[in-house]
Design a protein around this motif. Structure first.
Motif, PDB file in Angstrom:
ATOM      1  N   PHE A   8       0.858  -1.167   0.000  1.00  0.00           N
ATOM      2  CA  PHE A   8       0.000   0.000   0.000  1.00  0.00           C
ATOM      3  C   PHE A   8       0.901   1.226   0.000  1.00  0.00           C
ATOM      4  N   ILE A   9       0.632   2.184  -0.861  1.00  0.00           N
ATOM      5  CA  ILE A   9       1.418   3.418  -0.923  1.00  0.00           C
ATOM      6  C   ILE A   9       0.642   4.494  -0.168  1.00  0.00           C
ATOM      7  N   ARG A  10       1.244   5.027   0.890  1.00  0.00           N
ATOM      8  CA  ARG A  10       0.603   6.084   1.669  1.00  0.00           C
ATOM      9  C   ARG A  10       0.514   7.373   0.866  1.00  0.00           C
ATOM     10  N   LYS A  11      -0.388   8.256   1.240  1.00  0.00           N
ATOM     11  CA  LYS A  11      -0.551   9.525   0.515  1.00  0.00           C
ATOM     12  C   LYS A  11       0.688  10.402   0.615  1.00  0.00           C
ATOM     13  N   SER A  12       1.463  10.270   1.694  1.00  0.00           N
ATOM     14  CA  SER A  12       2.665  11.098   1.865  1.00  0.00           C
ATOM     15  C   SER A  12       3.842  10.579   1.047  1.00  0.00           C
ATOM     16  N   SER A  35      -7.325   1.263  -7.143  1.00  0.00           N
ATOM     17  CA  SER A  35      -7.372   2.587  -6.537  1.00  0.00           C
ATOM     18  C   SER A  35      -8.228   2.535  -5.277  1.00  0.00           C
ATOM     19  N   PRO A  36      -7.819   3.231  -4.198  1.00  0.00           N
ATOM     20  CA  PRO A  36      -8.626   3.224  -2.983  1.00  0.00           C
ATOM     21  C   PRO A  36      -9.959   3.972  -3.143  1.00  0.00           C
ATOM     22  N   GLN A  37     -10.019   4.921  -4.070  1.00  0.00           N
ATOM     23  CA  GLN A  37     -11.261   5.642  -4.330  1.00  0.00           C
ATOM     24  C   GLN A  37     -12.021   4.944  -5.456  1.00  0.00           C
ATOM     25  N   PRO A  38     -13.366   4.952  -5.408  1.00  0.00           N
ATOM     26  CA  PRO A  38     -14.144   4.291  -6.464  1.00  0.00           C
ATOM     27  C   PRO A  38     -13.872   4.847  -7.864  1.00  0.00           C
TER      28      PRO A  38
END
Length: 64
Positions: A8-12, A35-38
């Motif tokens: 998992f790649i963090r947002k930072s 993608s984590p967002q739909p």
């Protein structure tokens, strides 16, 4: 077949490096990206595999 790695790649962060111990060998690489967002977007700049290429493939082993 079971997955060899999940990450998992963090947002930072902007990149990830996956190292296998012991090294694995294979002829093909299958990547599945979610993608984590739909309605999210995934931008991939590069995927780099290190090893041998050609008509003969050798297993990735380390000498004793």
């Amino acid at each position: 077949m079971a997955p060899q790695a999940r990450f998992f790649i963090r947002k930072s962060r902007s990149k990830v490096v996956v190292k296998f111990d012991p090294p694995i060998s294979g002829k093909y690489i299958l990547l599945k990206l979610w993608s984590p967002q739909p309605e999210g977007n995934i931008d991939v700049q590069s995927i780099i595999a290190y090893g041998f290429a050609g008509p003969r493939y050798f297993p990735c082993v380390e000498p004793r």
